[in-house]
Design a protein around this motif. Structure first.
Motif, mmCIF file in Angstrom:
data_model
loop_
_atom_site.group_PDB
_atom_site.id
_atom_site.type_symbol
_atom_site.label_atom_id
_atom_site.label_comp_id
_atom_site.label_asym_id
_atom_site.label_seq_id
_atom_site.Cartn_x
_atom_site.Cartn_y
_atom_site.Cartn_z
ATOM 1 N N ALA A 12 31.366 -115.643 -17.070
ATOM 2 C CA ALA A 12 31.658 -116.569 -15.978
ATOM 3 C C ALA A 12 30.609 -117.667 -15.871
ATOM 4 O O ALA A 12 30.900 -118.767 -15.392
ATOM 5 C CB ALA A 12 31.749 -115.813 -14.660
ATOM 6 N N LEU A 13 29.383 -117.366 -16.325
ATOM 7 C CA LEU A 13 28.286 -118.334 -16.321
ATOM 8 C C LEU A 13 28.161 -119.071 -17.660
ATOM 9 O O LEU A 13 27.162 -119.729 -17.915
ATOM 10 C CB LEU A 13 26.970 -117.622 -15.994
ATOM 11 C CG LEU A 13 26.839 -117.106 -14.550
ATOM 12 C CD1 LEU A 13 25.691 -116.133 -14.432
ATOM 13 C CD2 LEU A 13 26.669 -118.274 -13.580
ATOM 14 N N SER A 14 29.174 -118.917 -18.503
ATOM 15 C CA SER A 14 29.215 -119.592 -19.813
ATOM 16 C C SER A 14 28.073 -119.158 -20.726
ATOM 17 O O SER A 14 27.494 -119.974 -21.449
ATOM 18 C CB SER A 14 29.198 -121.119 -19.634
ATOM 19 O OG SER A 14 30.305 -121.549 -18.880
ATOM 20 N N LYS A 15 27.786 -117.860 -20.712
ATOM 21 C CA LYS A 15 26.740 -117.326 -21.582
ATOM 22 C C LYS A 15 27.352 -116.448 -22.666
ATOM 23 O O LYS A 15 28.062 -115.477 -22.361
ATOM 24 C CB LYS A 15 25.732 -116.495 -20.775
ATOM 25 C CG LYS A 15 24.903 -117.308 -19.809
ATOM 26 C CD LYS A 15 24.015 -118.298 -20.542
ATOM 27 C CE LYS A 15 23.401 -119.305 -19.595
ATOM 28 N NZ LYS A 15 22.562 -120.296 -20.293
ATOM 29 N N PRO A 16 27.100 -116.773 -23.934
ATOM 30 C CA PRO A 16 27.560 -115.879 -25.003
ATOM 31 C C PRO A 16 26.813 -114.558 -24.945
ATOM 32 O O PRO A 16 25.735 -114.462 -24.342
ATOM 33 C CB PRO A 16 27.230 -116.656 -26.278
ATOM 34 C CG PRO A 16 26.178 -117.628 -25.885
ATOM 35 C CD PRO A 16 26.382 -117.946 -24.437
ATOM 36 N N CYS A 17 27.381 -113.542 -25.575
ATOM 37 C CA CYS A 17 26.797 -112.201 -25.499
ATOM 38 C C CYS A 17 26.690 -111.584 -26.888
ATOM 39 O O CYS A 17 27.601 -111.710 -27.714
ATOM 40 C CB CYS A 17 27.643 -111.296 -24.611
ATOM 41 S SG CYS A 17 27.832 -111.911 -22.917
ATOM 42 N N LEU A 18 25.592 -110.891 -27.109
ATOM 43 C CA LEU A 18 25.336 -110.155 -28.349
ATOM 44 C C LEU A 18 25.369 -108.682 -27.977
ATOM 45 O O LEU A 18 24.508 -108.210 -27.234
ATOM 46 C CB LEU A 18 23.972 -110.561 -28.913
ATOM 47 C CG LEU A 18 23.499 -109.914 -30.214
ATOM 48 C CD1 LEU A 18 24.476 -110.200 -31.352
ATOM 49 C CD2 LEU A 18 22.107 -110.429 -30.571
ATOM 50 N N VAL A 19 26.380 -107.939 -28.466
ATOM 51 C CA VAL A 19 26.633 -106.610 -27.919
ATOM 52 C C VAL A 19 26.878 -105.562 -28.997
ATOM 53 O O VAL A 19 27.297 -105.870 -30.116
ATOM 54 C CB VAL A 19 27.848 -106.635 -26.960
ATOM 55 C CG1 VAL A 19 27.638 -107.651 -25.849
ATOM 56 C CG2 VAL A 19 29.149 -106.918 -27.703
ATOM 57 N N SER A 20 26.644 -104.319 -28.616
ATOM 58 C CA SER A 20 26.968 -103.178 -29.468
ATOM 59 C C SER A 20 28.469 -102.933 -29.462
ATOM 60 O O SER A 20 29.188 -103.358 -28.551
ATOM 61 C CB SER A 20 26.234 -101.933 -28.964
ATOM 62 O OG SER A 20 26.526 -101.721 -27.583
ATOM 63 N N ASN A 21 28.921 -102.223 -30.474
ATOM 64 C CA ASN A 21 30.345 -101.954 -30.653
ATOM 65 C C ASN A 21 30.736 -100.697 -29.878
ATOM 66 O O ASN A 21 30.843 -99.611 -30.435
ATOM 67 C CB ASN A 21 30.636 -101.784 -32.147
ATOM 68 C CG ASN A 21 32.115 -101.589 -32.426
ATOM 69 O OD1 ASN A 21 32.945 -101.742 -31.543
ATOM 70 N ND2 ASN A 21 32.447 -101.256 -33.653
ATOM 71 N N CYS A 22 30.935 -100.843 -28.568
ATOM 72 C CA CYS A 22 31.345 -99.701 -27.754
ATOM 73 C C CYS A 22 32.456 -100.148 -26.812
ATOM 74 O O CYS A 22 32.709 -101.346 -26.640
ATOM 75 C CB CYS A 22 30.161 -99.129 -26.968
ATOM 76 S SG CYS A 22 29.597 -100.143 -25.590
ATOM 77 N N ASP A 23 33.143 -99.166 -26.202
ATOM 78 C CA ASP A 23 34.185 -99.474 -25.230
ATOM 79 C C ASP A 23 33.647 -100.453 -24.199
ATOM 80 O O ASP A 23 32.490 -100.399 -23.801
ATOM 81 C CB ASP A 23 34.628 -98.201 -24.503
ATOM 82 C CG ASP A 23 35.390 -97.252 -25.400
ATOM 83 O OD1 ASP A 23 35.550 -97.563 -26.583
ATOM 84 O OD2 ASP A 23 35.807 -96.183 -24.913
ATOM 85 N N GLY A 24 34.496 -101.321 -23.719
ATOM 86 C CA GLY A 24 34.065 -102.295 -22.725
ATOM 87 C C GLY A 24 33.494 -103.530 -23.385
ATOM 88 O O GLY A 24 34.027 -104.635 -23.232
#
Length: 376
Positions: free
Chosen positions: A293-305
């Motif tokens: 919502a704040l226009s921030k990209p995300c670097l995330v692990s491969n999990c549910d959600g």
């Protein structure tokens, strides 16, 4: 036409608390009324409806940890409350609220909607505990209650692992209001201008230790600071995290912030380069929705959600198998390529507005409540 009465049963902490407050703040008061049953020691902040009026609250003895005597006492208290209130629907949240709500629902013949907010077995750190939690989830999935998952990934687990009847299983994405104005920071800012951030207490779920390993590797190539928000009283792995920070000589590269209000969290996310998550499991994390919502990209692990929210290569990156080198590679890419970062940021907001804006999704929840209240 009388209003549909919904009784929310929960231990009101973290994402569960956020979920219920967003529902109350957006649901149509002319058609629905709500009653909140939550623990005596979870939150002291009052629950308010869309018109900022207090919602009726009860505080049975719901506690976070498993306690046979306390849990039985809470079930008896909830039974007495709901026998008096006679709601059209019980909406039971998380494992503890889910069990208690469904027990009482069966005793009083009231339809129950269960929202796991990440199934309990995902928190198990041993195979034995995992099996026990799965068996409990399966046992309580029987009957005519409904599963309302917070993401498509959570729905799939409900169907494939917990074995819910597909005819009684649905999902509706966690959602928030648009963030039109970023609040001011009300705590001292002690970290540098260029930083990345995360929200999550040091716990098995959030896997902050992996994040520290990643940050150490990133700083071999480029200096960047990490702000970790949400360090609080239930951060049972805090000492592990602090020891690892010291071992990696990252004391000057990491800021740990205790529980703080949502305004501060939004401000810190908004000023960051990007958001990072190394979680082992999630429901549908609000901090990532807020980042989008704040226009921030995300670097995330491969999990549910995480995988529901982040489209790899569009609004961020999804890293499989806790691969530190890939985390580092993608982090450096986002930190060094301003043009790419800008495009990812624009895509982040598009993702939020299409799928996680509560102004759209509250209408779907209202319809869900309305349809299923007819069976009472």
């Amino acid at each position: 036409m009388s209003k549909i009465k919904i009784a929310h049963v929960l231990h009101s902490v973290g994402g569960v608390d956020v979920y219920v407050r967003f529902v109350l703040d957006n649901i149509d008061n002319s058609k629905f009324c709500s009653v909140i049953l939550h623990g005596k020691h979870d939150t002291n902040h009052p629950f308010l409806d869309k018109d900022k009026e207090p919602v009726k609250e009860y505080r049975p003895s719901i506690v976070r940890d498993i306690s046979f005597i306390k849990d039985l006492k809470a079930i008896f208290e909830i039974y007495k409350i709901l026998k008096k209130e006679r709601p059209n629907i019980i909406h039971a949240h998380s494992a503890k609220g889910g069990i208690m709500g469904r027990v009482v629902g069966r005793l009083l013949n009231i339809k129950v909607i269960y929202t796991p907010h990440a199934f309990s077995y995902l928190s198990a750190e041993t195979k034995i505990k995992r099996k026990i939690f799965i068996l409990l989830e399966r046992f309580f999935s029987k009957g005519d209650g409904l599963l309302l998952a917070t993401s498509n990934s959570e729905l799939k687990r409900g169907l494939n692992v917990v074995k819910f009847d597909p005819k009684r299983a649905f999902y509706l994405n966690n959602s928030i209001n648009s963030i039109n104005n970023v609040p001011n920071l009300s705590i001292p800012r002690t970290w540098p201008k260029e930083y990345i951030c995360t929200v999550g207490r040091p716990s098995y779920q959030k896997n902050i230790e992996l994040m520290i390993e990643i940050l150490g590797k990133i700083n071999e190539f480029r200096e960047v600071h990490l702000v970790i928000m949400g360090v609080g009283p239930v951060s049972y792995r805090l000492s592990n995290v602090q020891d690892l920070i010291k071992k990696k000589n990252l004391e000057e590269k990491i800021t740990l912030i205790n529980w703080t209000n949502r305004d501060n969290i939004l401000n810190i996310i908004n000023d960051s380069k990007f958001y990072i998550s190394t979680a082992r499991y999630e429901g549908l994390p609000y901090s990532i929705i807020e980042s989008l919502a704040l226009s921030k990209p995300c670097l995330v692990s491969n999990c549910d959600g995480n995988v529901d929210l982040i489209k790899d290569g569009f609004n961020g990156f999804v890293i499989s198998d806790d691969n530190i080198d890939t985390f580092v590679e993608k982090a450096l890419y986002l930190l060094s390529d301003e043009k790419a970062l800008k495009q990812f940021s624009e895509n982040a907001f598009i993702s939020f507005n299409e799928d996680y804006n509560i102004s759209k999704n509250i209408l779907k929840l209202e319809e869900f409540y309305t349809v299923h209240s007819k069976f009472n």
